[in-house]
Design a protein around this motif. Structure first.
Motif, PDB file in Angstrom:
ATOM      1  N   GLY A  45       0.825  -1.269  -0.013  1.00 24.50           N
ATOM      2  CA  GLY A  45      -0.034  -0.066  -0.069  1.00 24.50           C
ATOM      3  C   GLY A  45       0.876   1.274  -0.064  1.00 24.50           C
ATOM      4  O   GLY A  45       0.066   2.202   0.486  1.00 24.50           O
ATOM      5  N   LYS A  46       2.105   1.220  -0.484  1.00 21.31           N
ATOM      6  CA  LYS A  46       2.797   2.465  -0.355  1.00 21.31           C
ATOM      7  C   LYS A  46       2.293   3.529  -1.542  1.00 21.31           C
ATOM      8  O   LYS A  46       2.238   4.739  -1.023  1.00 21.31           O
ATOM      9  CB  LYS A  46       4.322   2.223  -0.685  1.00 21.31           C
ATOM     10  N   SER A  47       1.729   3.186  -2.387  1.00 14.30           N
ATOM     11  CA  SER A  47       1.285   4.123  -3.670  1.00 14.30           C
ATOM     12  C   SER A  47       0.070   4.732  -3.033  1.00 14.30           C
ATOM     13  O   SER A  47      -0.227   6.106  -3.040  1.00 14.30           O
ATOM     14  CB  SER A  47       0.951   3.487  -4.805  1.00 14.30           C
ATOM     15  N   THR A  48      -0.696   3.946  -2.261  1.00 15.33           N
ATOM     16  CA  THR A  48      -1.931   4.403  -1.660  1.00 15.33           C
ATOM     17  C   THR A  48      -1.585   5.493  -0.617  1.00 15.33           C
ATOM     18  O   THR A  48      -2.032   6.620  -0.473  1.00 15.33           O
ATOM     19  CB  THR A  48      -2.863   3.393  -1.015  1.00 15.33           C
ATOM     20  N   ILE A  49      -0.683   5.106   0.217  1.00 17.32           N
ATOM     21  CA  ILE A  49      -0.066   6.158   1.343  1.00 17.32           C
ATOM     22  C   ILE A  49       0.349   7.451   0.657  1.00 17.32           C
ATOM     23  O   ILE A  49       0.267   8.634   1.284  1.00 17.32           O
ATOM     24  CB  ILE A  49       0.526   5.599   2.177  1.00 17.32           C
ATOM     25  N   ALA A  50       1.447   7.255  -0.481  1.00 20.71           N
ATOM     26  CA  ALA A  50       1.979   8.415  -0.942  1.00 20.71           C
ATOM     27  C   ALA A  50       0.838   9.306  -1.432  1.00 20.71           C
ATOM     28  O   ALA A  50       0.993  10.716  -1.238  1.00 20.71           O
ATOM     29  CB  ALA A  50       2.713   7.920  -2.028  1.00 20.71           C
ATOM     30  N   ARG A  51       0.014   8.717  -2.231  1.00 17.75           N
ATOM     31  CA  ARG A  51      -1.115   9.788  -2.950  1.00 17.75           C
ATOM     32  C   ARG A  51      -2.050  10.256  -1.573  1.00 17.75           C
ATOM     33  O   ARG A  51      -2.339  11.498  -1.935  1.00 17.75           O
ATOM     34  CB  ARG A  51      -1.966   8.752  -3.778  1.00 17.75           C
ATOM     35  N   ALA A  52      -2.224   9.609  -0.605  1.00 14.56           N
ATOM     36  CA  ALA A  52      -3.052  10.394   0.420  1.00 14.56           C
ATOM     37  C   ALA A  52      -2.282  11.442   1.089  1.00 14.56           C
ATOM     38  O   ALA A  52      -2.778  12.416   1.393  1.00 14.56           O
ATOM     39  CB  ALA A  52      -3.491   9.298   1.492  1.00 14.56           C
ATOM     40  N   ILE A  53      -0.851  11.348   1.202  1.00 16.44           N
ATOM     41  CA  ILE A  53      -0.259  12.199   1.891  1.00 16.44           C
ATOM     42  C   ILE A  53      -0.037  13.642   0.867  1.00 16.44           C
ATOM     43  O   ILE A  53      -0.258  14.756   1.526  1.00 16.44           O
ATOM     44  CB  ILE A  53       1.335  11.677   2.013  1.00 16.44           C
ATOM     45  N   ALA A  54       0.210  13.075  -0.341  1.00 16.39           N
ATOM     46  CA  ALA A  54       0.254  14.390  -1.281  1.00 16.39           C
ATOM     47  C   ALA A  54      -0.963  15.273  -1.407  1.00 16.39           C
ATOM     48  O   ALA A  54      -0.866  16.626  -1.153  1.00 16.39           O
ATOM     49  CB  ALA A  54       0.730  13.665  -2.497  1.00 16.39           C
ATOM     50  N   THR A  55      -2.168  14.339  -1.335  1.00 10.19           N
ATOM     51  CA  THR A  55      -3.417  15.250  -1.562  1.00 10.19           C
ATOM     52  C   THR A  55      -3.679  15.912  -0.232  1.00 10.19           C
ATOM     53  O   THR A  55      -4.527  17.256  -0.417  1.00 10.19           O
ATOM     54  CB  THR A  55      -4.673  14.276  -2.004  1.00 10.19           C
ATOM     55  N   THR A  56      -3.355  15.577   0.979  1.00  2.11           N
ATOM     56  CA  THR A  56      -3.705  16.075   2.162  1.00  2.11           C
ATOM     57  C   THR A  56      -2.808  17.515   2.507  1.00  2.11           C
ATOM     58  O   THR A  56      -3.541  18.311   2.581  1.00  2.11           O
ATOM     59  CB  THR A  56      -3.463  15.212   3.205  1.00  2.11           C
ATOM     60  N   TYR A  57      -1.693  17.457   1.838  1.00  2.00           N
ATOM     61  CA  TYR A  57      -0.700  18.660   2.106  1.00  2.00           C
ATOM     62  C   TYR A  57      -1.117  19.517   1.160  1.00  2.00           C
ATOM     63  O   TYR A  57      -0.992  20.647   1.114  1.00  2.00           O
ATOM     64  CB  TYR A  57       0.748  18.132   2.016  1.00  2.00           C
ATOM     65  N   ALA A  58      -1.415  19.193  -0.448  1.00  2.00           N
ATOM     66  CA  ALA A  58      -1.780  20.088  -1.234  1.00  2.00           C
ATOM     67  C   ALA A  58      -3.158  20.965  -0.973  1.00  2.00           C
ATOM     68  O   ALA A  58      -3.382  21.863  -1.209  1.00  2.00           O
ATOM     69  CB  ALA A  58      -2.149  19.268  -2.691  1.00  2.00           C
ATOM     70  N   VAL A  79       6.870  13.920  -2.340  1.00  2.00           N
ATOM     71  CA  VAL A  79       6.393  12.584  -1.724  1.00  2.00           C
ATOM     72  C   VAL A  79       6.953  11.471  -2.668  1.00  2.00           C
ATOM     73  O   VAL A  79       6.531  11.389  -3.848  1.00  2.00           O
ATOM     74  CB  VAL A  79       4.925  12.597  -1.748  1.00  2.00           C
ATOM     75  N   VAL A  80       7.693  10.602  -2.080  1.00  5.70           N
ATOM     76  CA  VAL A  80       8.391   9.459  -2.945  1.00  5.70           C
ATOM     77  C   VAL A  80       7.476   8.147  -2.813  1.00  5.70           C
ATOM     78  O   VAL A  80       7.434   7.667  -1.726  1.00  5.70           O
ATOM     79  CB  VAL A  80      10.089   9.266  -2.641  1.00  5.70           C
ATOM     80  N   ASP A  81       6.796   7.798  -4.213  1.00  4.64           N
ATOM     81  CA  ASP A  81       6.380   6.586  -4.105  1.00  4.64           C
ATOM     82  C   ASP A  81       7.256   5.644  -4.689  1.00  4.64           C
ATOM     83  O   ASP A  81       7.800   5.550  -5.722  1.00  4.64           O
ATOM     84  CB  ASP A  81       5.223   6.562  -5.053  1.00  4.64           C
ATOM     85  N   GLY A  82       8.163   4.674  -3.616  1.00  7.86           N
ATOM     86  CA  GLY A  82       9.175   4.081  -4.070  1.00  7.86           C
ATOM     87  C   GLY A  82       9.345   3.018  -5.038  1.00  7.86           C
ATOM     88  O   GLY A  82       7.880   2.552  -5.016  1.00  7.86           O
ATOM     89  N   ALA A  83      10.056   2.305  -5.393  1.00  6.10           N
ATOM     90  CA  ALA A  83      10.152   1.285  -6.281  1.00  6.10           C
ATOM     91  C   ALA A  83       9.407   0.002  -5.429  1.00  6.10           C
ATOM     92  O   ALA A  83       9.545  -0.119  -3.903  1.00  6.10           O
ATOM     93  CB  ALA A  83      11.273   0.824  -6.912  1.00  6.10           C
ATOM     94  N   PRO A  84       8.874  -1.138  -6.021  1.00  7.90           N
ATOM     95  CA  PRO A  84       8.180  -2.114  -5.318  1.00  7.90           C
ATOM     96  C   PRO A  84       9.320  -3.108  -4.781  1.00  7.90           C
ATOM     97  O   PRO A  84       8.757  -4.344  -4.768  1.00  7.90           O
ATOM     98  CB  PRO A  84       7.356  -2.691  -6.355  1.00  7.90           C
ATOM     99  N   HIS A  85      10.289  -2.816  -4.600  1.00 14.14           N
ATOM    100  CA  HIS A  85      11.372  -3.834  -4.136  1.00 14.14           C
ATOM    101  C   HIS A  85      12.510  -2.925  -3.174  1.00 14.14           C
ATOM    102  O   HIS A  85      12.559  -1.879  -3.941  1.00 14.14           O
ATOM    103  CB  HIS A  85      12.038  -4.728  -4.952  1.00 14.14           C
ATOM    104  N   ALA A  86      13.143  -3.376  -2.554  1.00 16.44           N
ATOM    105  CA  ALA A  86      14.411  -2.518  -1.879  1.00 16.44           C
ATOM    106  C   ALA A  86      15.644  -2.607  -2.921  1.00 16.44           C
ATOM    107  O   ALA A  86      15.659  -3.532  -3.294  1.00 16.44           O
ATOM    108  CB  ALA A  86      14.672  -3.270  -0.518  1.00 16.44           C
ATOM    109  N   SER A  87      15.942  -1.395  -2.938  1.00 21.25           N
ATOM    110  CA  SER A  87      17.341  -1.336  -3.708  1.00 21.25           C
ATOM    111  C   SER A  87      18.253  -0.242  -3.261  1.00 21.25           C
ATOM    112  O   SER A  87      18.166   0.529  -2.388  1.00 21.25           O
ATOM    113  CB  SER A  87      16.787  -0.966  -5.272  1.00 21.25           C
ATOM    114  N   GLU A  88      19.278   0.118  -4.300  1.00 20.17           N
ATOM    115  CA  GLU A  88      20.176   1.085  -3.892  1.00 20.17           C
ATOM    116  C   GLU A  88      19.326   2.391  -3.673  1.00 20.17           C
ATOM    117  O   GLU A  88      19.435   3.207  -3.114  1.00 20.17           O
ATOM    118  CB  GLU A  88      21.257   1.246  -4.926  1.00 20.17           C
TER     119      GLU A  88
END
Length: 214
Positions: free
Chosen positions: A15-28, A84-93
């Motif tokens: 649910g990271k994309s869901t959370i990223a969108r919610a944070i962004a719209t709230t602050y906007a 707001v960074v919506d990260g990649a769907p896996h851990a990486s550099e």
């Protein structure tokens, strides 16, 4: 340079994309100049969500862009109040690079051990291996069922770690999926009682961010 909140995960689906969108719209909605950096270049689901939002002429308008590298994404923070960074769907550099730059890292997890374990492993890796301060890492319960026992067990499990566990939980709801299909975020869901659940988690994120960054 603007502030950065990153939604990151060890695996896809929590649910990271869901959370990223919610944070962004709230602050906007609060008048901040906000941009979402979508680092999932293969799916670009948040870019697609943004297109649906624009087509439906939903306000506030939020800038969204797909980035192939963390470095390019983080540079965008210079031009906005909040990235707001919506990260990649896996851990990486890139995950580590974003986490080091972020004011707050939010790691979402469902209630299953299949998600809880990777969330804690990512948090531990960021803090112990890469030196991210523990107080800049927060874990959010997402895609939860309605079992109070299961929620309590997940909170007890996470409570044994040094990481901040955000209040509230985002339930798994058809109305949330339909809202995002329409270009809305979960804090814009038309069902008040369901929206209140999302508001609680996002407010917990805001409270944590303001405590450590403002």
């Amino acid at each position: 340079m603007g502030h950065i909140i990153a939604a990151l995960s060890q695996k896809g689906g929590p649910g990271k994309s869901t959370i990223a969108r919610a944070i962004a719209t709230t602050y906007a909605k609060a008048g901040w100049d906000v941009k979402i950096a979508d680092l999932d270049v293969k799916q670009s689901s948040t870019v697609d969500w943004h297109r649906r939002r624009l087509e439906s002429q939903i306000n506030p308008v939020i800038a969204v862009e797909s980035f192939g590298t963390a470095r390019r994404a983080l540079k965008a923070a210079e031009l906005h109040d909040l990235l707001v960074v919506d990260g990649a769907p896996h851990a990486s550099e890139a995950t580590v690079e974003v986490a080091k730059a972020a004011d707050l890292v939010v790691i979402p997890t469902s209630l299953s051990l299949d998600d809880l374990n990777p969330a804690v492993l990512l948090a531990r890796s960021l803090s112990e291996k890469h030196g991210i301060p523990v107080d800049r890492i927060a874990i959010a319960l997402s895609k939860c069922g309605d079992s109070a026992v299961e929620i309590a067990e997940a909170r007890d499990y996470l409570g044994q770690t040094p990481f901040h566990v955000l209040g509230g939980q985002i339930p798994e709801k058809t109305s949330f999926r339909r809202a995002q299909d329409a270009g809305l975020s979960i804090v814009e869901c038309p069902h008040p009682s369901t929206r209140a659940k999302a508001d609680e988690v996002v407010q917990a994120i805001i409270d944590r961010f303001e405590k450590i960054a403002l």
